[in-house]
Motif scaffolding. Structure first.
Motif: not given
Length: 156
Positions: A22, A116-117, A119-120, A123-124
């Motif tokens: 990350t 954004e990281a 959120r991503r 979502a995963m």
């Protein structure tokens, strides 16, 4: 002697690998928006400047390094345009360090990329994201890591 658990079951290594991945992803994304000369370690100085100008001596205490070490980082970051040094109006011997416009721009860019990281990754994880976050937060709190984070005591 017992067999070591598989790497895929080792929480310590999984957290370290995820953090490393990350960090690299965020560093690359921040570089893409114009801050390619920032290093992840620069954030350890920046976090102490978010509340305003701080003396080199105070930065050294907060960061747990020598004033000479802080000065070296400050000079480098000043050369790149992220911080500025000024004389303390109350004590001409004291040098204060503050973020420049470019420094604040890098803070905002990093926050956007990190959001954004987040959120991503959420979502995963899907529906289990909230429960997982609660568990990780509990681990961080019980180990003292959450306190180090919120009190800005993380070190490079």
């Amino acid at each position: 002697m017992t067999e070591p658990e598989p790497l895929s079951d080792d929480l310590v290594l999984l957290f370290a690998a995820l953090a490393d991945h990350t960090r690299a992803e965020i560093t690359a994304a921040v570089a893409e928006v114009g801050y390619g000369d920032l290093r992840p370690s620069d954030g350890y100085l920046v976090q102490h400047l978010l509340g305003g100008a701080v003396s080199v001596g105070e930065l050294a205490g907060r960061m747990g390094i020598t004033a000479q070490g802080v000065s070296k980082v400050v000079i480098e970051m000043e050369r790149k345009g992220y911080v500025r040094r000024s004389v303390d109006p109350e004590d001409q011997r004291t040098r204060m360090v503050s973020l420049t416009e470019r420094g604040w721009g890098s803070v905002h860019a990093t926050r956007e990329v990190r959001a954004e990281a987040n959120r991503r990754m959420r979502a995963m994880l899907g529906a289990g994201a909230t429960a997982f976050l609660d568990q990780v937060r509990q681990l961080a709190e019980s180990t003292g890591a959450l306190g180090a984070l919120t009190e800005r005591r993380l070190r490079p």
